[in-house]
Write a protein that holds these residues in place. Structure first.
Motif: not given
Length: 296
Positions: A35, A37-39, A49-50, A53
């Motif tokens: 979860r 953000q950013p990934s 979603d990915e 992110r």
């Protein structure tokens, strides 16, 4: 009145290095990482979603990741490194195992790993002379690009790379990366990810600057506190750019923050400083790998 069940406290003996967490905490930290953000991980997005992110990752990081995307260790290189890490406690211990033994004697706070400078010179380059390497280069530590070799069950202390921006690109095996809110032994853990070949974790001055890296592969049946007894390993390619190197503008003189970093001592839990150096240069390791491969 509704009563709340207090989670049972895990005894300290179940919380072992490198992350000192139990299975429930590990599961929660992996979910947290998904979860963030950013990934924290740069990879091919498999969901909307990915994608979003990863869209938030700084452009400099994405550029570094794209340029490293096709980097891998060849199968013969993996086998050669495994041979050079093999436990041989006699006088004929191979190159990488010999370096690990020396480093474990000099620092007993955590299991050692190997840093290989992609440019410049390594501290133990002369140890590669029996493998056909001619050690003639001038010293030039603080390389912006480094290959790191992580023996199974070995790990780094919690550390920060200061003001640099960079990537940790997995080349072989597996690597766990734990991200922390700040550089403090009791810092909140933000998330835990496992990297496989082709995946990157990243860091910048403002994001994910504090982490710990661990190779979760099998360390063997009788490892010591500081040395495993297998040749299994993970490998990663690291690039660290100073602030003046992250734009297309002409660099200006500045403190090279990649020349040192702060870390937390695994035993005393104190904040300390470490001047970066490399154990080997890439030409030295390449000569040793070639020697081992040609010897069959």
């Amino acid at each position: 009145m509704t009563t709340q069940t207090v989670p049972q406290q895990t005894t300290p003996s179940t919380k072992k290095p490198p992350f000192y967490i139990d299975r429930n905490e590990e599961r929660e930290l992996r979910m947290r990482a998904e979860r963030l953000q950013p990934s924290l991980v740069v990879d091919q997005a498999a969901s909307f979603d990915e994608y979003v992110r990863q869209l938030m990752i700084p452009p400099t990081v994405m550029d570094l990741a794209r340029k490293a995307a096709n980097l891998r260790l060849a199968s013969w290189e993996v086998q050669a490194i495994r041979s050079l890490l093999a436990p041989d406690w006699g006088a004929s211990a191979p190159l990488l195992r010999s370096i690990l033994v020396r480093k474990a004697k000099e620092d007993n706070t955590h299991p050692p790993y190997i840093r290989v400078a992609c440019t410049g010179k390594g501290l133990y380059d002369d140890w590669a002379e029996p493998y056909g390497f001619d050690e003639t280069k001038q010293a030039n530590f603080g390389s912006p690009a480094v290959l790191e070799i992580w023996p199974a069950q070995h790990y780094s202390p919690m550390h920060s790379h200061g003001d640099t921006t960079g990537i940790i690109h997995c080349l072989a095996g597996q690597l766990d990366v734990m991200c922390y809110e700040k550089l403090d032994w009791n810092a909140t853990k933000r998330g835990l990810v496992t990297l496989t070949p082709g995946q990157c974790a990243w860091l910048s001055k403002k994001q994910y600057a504090v982490h710990k890296v661990f190779c979760p592969l099998d360390g063997g049946e009788q490892p010591t506190a500081l040395l495993n007894d297998t040749g299994d390993f993970g490998a990663s390619f690291h690039v660290y750019l100073n602030e003046t190197e992250t734009t297309g503008e002409e660099p200006v003189p500045a403190v090279l923050s990649r020349d040192s970093f702060s870390y937390i001592d695994e035993k005393t839990h104190e904040l300390k400083e470490f001047t970066t150096y490399s154990d080997l240069s890439w030409p030295a390791l390449r000569a040793a790998m070639t020697h081992v491969a040609s010897a069959g």
